[in-house]
Design a protein around this motif. Structure first.
Motif, PDB file in Angstrom:
ATOM      1  N   LYS A   1       7.625   1.057   5.156  1.00 30.76           N
ATOM      2  CA  LYS A   1       7.558   1.977   6.158  1.00 30.76           C
ATOM      3  C   LYS A   1       8.021   3.326   6.012  1.00 30.76           C
ATOM      4  O   LYS A   1       7.373   4.365   6.600  1.00 30.76           O
ATOM      5  CB  LYS A   1       8.793   1.319   7.306  1.00 30.76           C
ATOM      6  CG  LYS A   1       8.305   0.285   8.138  1.00 30.76           C
ATOM      7  CD  LYS A   1       9.478  -0.090   8.954  1.00 30.76           C
ATOM      8  CE  LYS A   1       9.302  -1.468   9.699  1.00 30.76           C
ATOM      9  NZ  LYS A   1       8.878  -1.315  10.889  1.00 30.76           N
TER      10      LYS A   1
ATOM     11  N   VAL B   1       4.688   4.802   4.596  1.00 28.63           N
ATOM     12  CA  VAL B   1       3.968   5.212   5.595  1.00 28.63           C
ATOM     13  C   VAL B   1       4.325   6.542   6.285  1.00 28.63           C
ATOM     14  O   VAL B   1       3.650   7.699   6.552  1.00 28.63           O
ATOM     15  CB  VAL B   1       4.116   4.121   6.742  1.00 28.63           C
ATOM     16  CG1 VAL B   1       3.259   4.608   8.148  1.00 28.63           C
ATOM     17  CG2 VAL B   1       3.559   2.902   6.279  1.00 28.63           C
ATOM     18  N   CYS B   2       5.560   6.932   6.549  1.00 30.44           N
ATOM     19  CA  CYS B   2       6.105   8.136   6.733  1.00 30.44           C
ATOM     20  C   CYS B   2       5.577   8.949   5.958  1.00 30.44           C
ATOM     21  O   CYS B   2       5.238  10.197   6.492  1.00 30.44           O
ATOM     22  CB  CYS B   2       7.568   7.913   7.204  1.00 30.44           C
ATOM     23  SG  CYS B   2       8.328   9.654   7.797  1.00 30.44           S
TER      24      CYS B   2
ATOM     25  N   THR C   1       1.728   9.846   5.986  1.00 35.94           N
ATOM     26  CA  THR C   1       1.357  10.475   7.190  1.00 35.94           C
ATOM     27  C   THR C   1       2.136  11.778   7.268  1.00 35.94           C
ATOM     28  O   THR C   1       1.832  12.523   8.541  1.00 35.94           O
ATOM     29  CB  THR C   1       1.489   9.604   8.433  1.00 35.94           C
ATOM     30  OG1 THR C   1       2.828   9.346   8.652  1.00 35.94           O
ATOM     31  CG2 THR C   1       0.588   8.335   8.334  1.00 35.94           C
TER      32      THR C   1
ATOM     33  N   THR D   1       4.154   9.511  11.392  1.00 35.30           N
ATOM     34  CA  THR D   1       4.390   8.289  11.647  1.00 35.30           C
ATOM     35  C   THR D   1       5.887   8.034  11.396  1.00 35.30           C
ATOM     36  O   THR D   1       6.094   7.942  10.136  1.00 35.30           O
ATOM     37  CB  THR D   1       3.711   7.142  11.106  1.00 35.30           C
ATOM     38  OG1 THR D   1       2.230   7.357  11.479  1.00 35.30           O
ATOM     39  CG2 THR D   1       4.262   5.549  11.778  1.00 35.30           C
TER      40      THR D   1
ATOM     41  N   ALA E   1       6.574   2.936  12.493  1.00 37.11           N
ATOM     42  CA  ALA E   1       5.678   2.234  11.743  1.00 37.11           C
ATOM     43  C   ALA E   1       5.851   0.582  12.055  1.00 37.11           C
ATOM     44  O   ALA E   1       6.768  -0.028  11.614  1.00 37.11           O
ATOM     45  CB  ALA E   1       5.909   2.623  10.283  1.00 37.11           C
ATOM     46  N   THR E   2       4.531  -0.024  12.332  1.00 31.07           N
ATOM     47  CA  THR E   2       4.611  -1.377  12.255  1.00 31.07           C
ATOM     48  C   THR E   2       3.387  -1.655  11.151  1.00 31.07           C
ATOM     49  O   THR E   2       2.423  -1.259  11.111  1.00 31.07           O
ATOM     50  CB  THR E   2       4.004  -1.750  13.683  1.00 31.07           C
ATOM     51  OG1 THR E   2       5.012  -1.321  14.638  1.00 31.07           O
ATOM     52  CG2 THR E   2       3.855  -3.250  13.669  1.00 31.07           C
ATOM     53  N   LEU E   3       3.834  -2.860  10.415  1.00 31.61           N
ATOM     54  CA  LEU E   3       3.014  -3.308   9.109  1.00 31.61           C
ATOM     55  C   LEU E   3       2.864  -4.727   9.328  1.00 31.61           C
ATOM     56  O   LEU E   3       3.485  -5.534   9.931  1.00 31.61           O
ATOM     57  CB  LEU E   3       4.209  -3.302   7.858  1.00 31.61           C
ATOM     58  CG  LEU E   3       4.910  -1.701   7.621  1.00 31.61           C
ATOM     59  CD1 LEU E   3       5.709  -2.081   6.513  1.00 31.61           C
ATOM     60  CD2 LEU E   3       3.672  -0.760   7.411  1.00 31.61           C
TER      61      LEU E   3
ATOM     62  N   ALA F   1      -0.498  -0.547   7.666  1.00 27.83           N
ATOM     63  CA  ALA F   1       0.177   0.045   9.030  1.00 27.83           C
ATOM     64  C   ALA F   1      -0.934   0.517   9.886  1.00 27.83           C
ATOM     65  O   ALA F   1      -1.827   1.233   9.627  1.00 27.83           O
ATOM     66  CB  ALA F   1       0.962   1.226   8.555  1.00 27.83           C
TER      67      ALA F   1
ATOM     68  N   ARG G   1      -2.966   7.088   3.024  1.00 25.23           N
ATOM     69  CA  ARG G   1      -3.336   7.242   4.438  1.00 25.23           C
ATOM     70  C   ARG G   1      -4.765   7.013   4.574  1.00 25.23           C
ATOM     71  O   ARG G   1      -5.566   7.433   3.696  1.00 25.23           O
ATOM     72  CB  ARG G   1      -3.133   8.602   4.887  1.00 25.23           C
ATOM     73  CG  ARG G   1      -3.351   8.657   6.419  1.00 25.23           C
ATOM     74  CD  ARG G   1      -2.747  10.086   7.022  1.00 25.23           C
ATOM     75  NE  ARG G   1      -3.714  10.985   7.231  1.00 25.23           N
ATOM     76  CZ  ARG G   1      -3.475  12.202   7.555  1.00 25.23           C
ATOM     77  NH1 ARG G   1      -2.562  12.733   7.734  1.00 25.23           N
ATOM     78  NH2 ARG G   1      -4.506  13.134   7.809  1.00 25.23           N
TER      79      ARG G   1
END
Length: 117
Positions: free
Chosen positions: A40, A43-44, A47, A51, A56-58, A71, A94
């Motif tokens: 997560k 992901v942050c 992006t 996000t 964040a949803t994985l 994600a 990304r």
């Protein structure tokens, strides 16, 4: 060093039901939860903060000790993760999995010949 009740509270707060289910299937729920949280965070970062970690949803793919994740959302991210004896490594790029996946594979292979699953 968290007590089991603290780990469960953290999982309920930070993980989706699907992420918690994936963690429950792994050899160590605690390490799996930290792996998901590390993904997560990637992901942050991938992006540029677009996000937040909490949003964040994985979809976790693979089993211990390495695999992929993705994600979904307005800014999709392809991820690769690996758990070692003293580290959790995550790489996030990304883009849609079909587009970003080959770049993740390149980065992982460049890292030292580790095959991505």
């Amino acid at each position: 060093h968290l007590a089991p009740a603290a780990i469960e509270r953290a999982a309920r707060r930070w993980l989706s039901p699907a992420e918690r289910a994936w963690c429950a299937e792994q050899p160590s729920f605690r390490l799996a939860m930290v792996t998901v949280l590390s993904c997560k965070e990637s992901v942050c970062k991938a992006t540029g903060g677009g996000t937040p970690v909490a949003e964040a949803t994985l979809v976790m793919e693979g089993a211990w000790p390495r695999g992929r994740a993705r994600a979904a959302g307005p800014e999709p991210v392809a991820l690769w993760w690996e758990v070692g004896s003293r580290h959790i490594l995550t790489v996030g790029v990304r883009g849609l999995s079909d587009d970003a996946g080959p770049l993740v594979d390149y980065i992982v292979c460049w890292r030292g010949g580790t095959e991505a699953t």
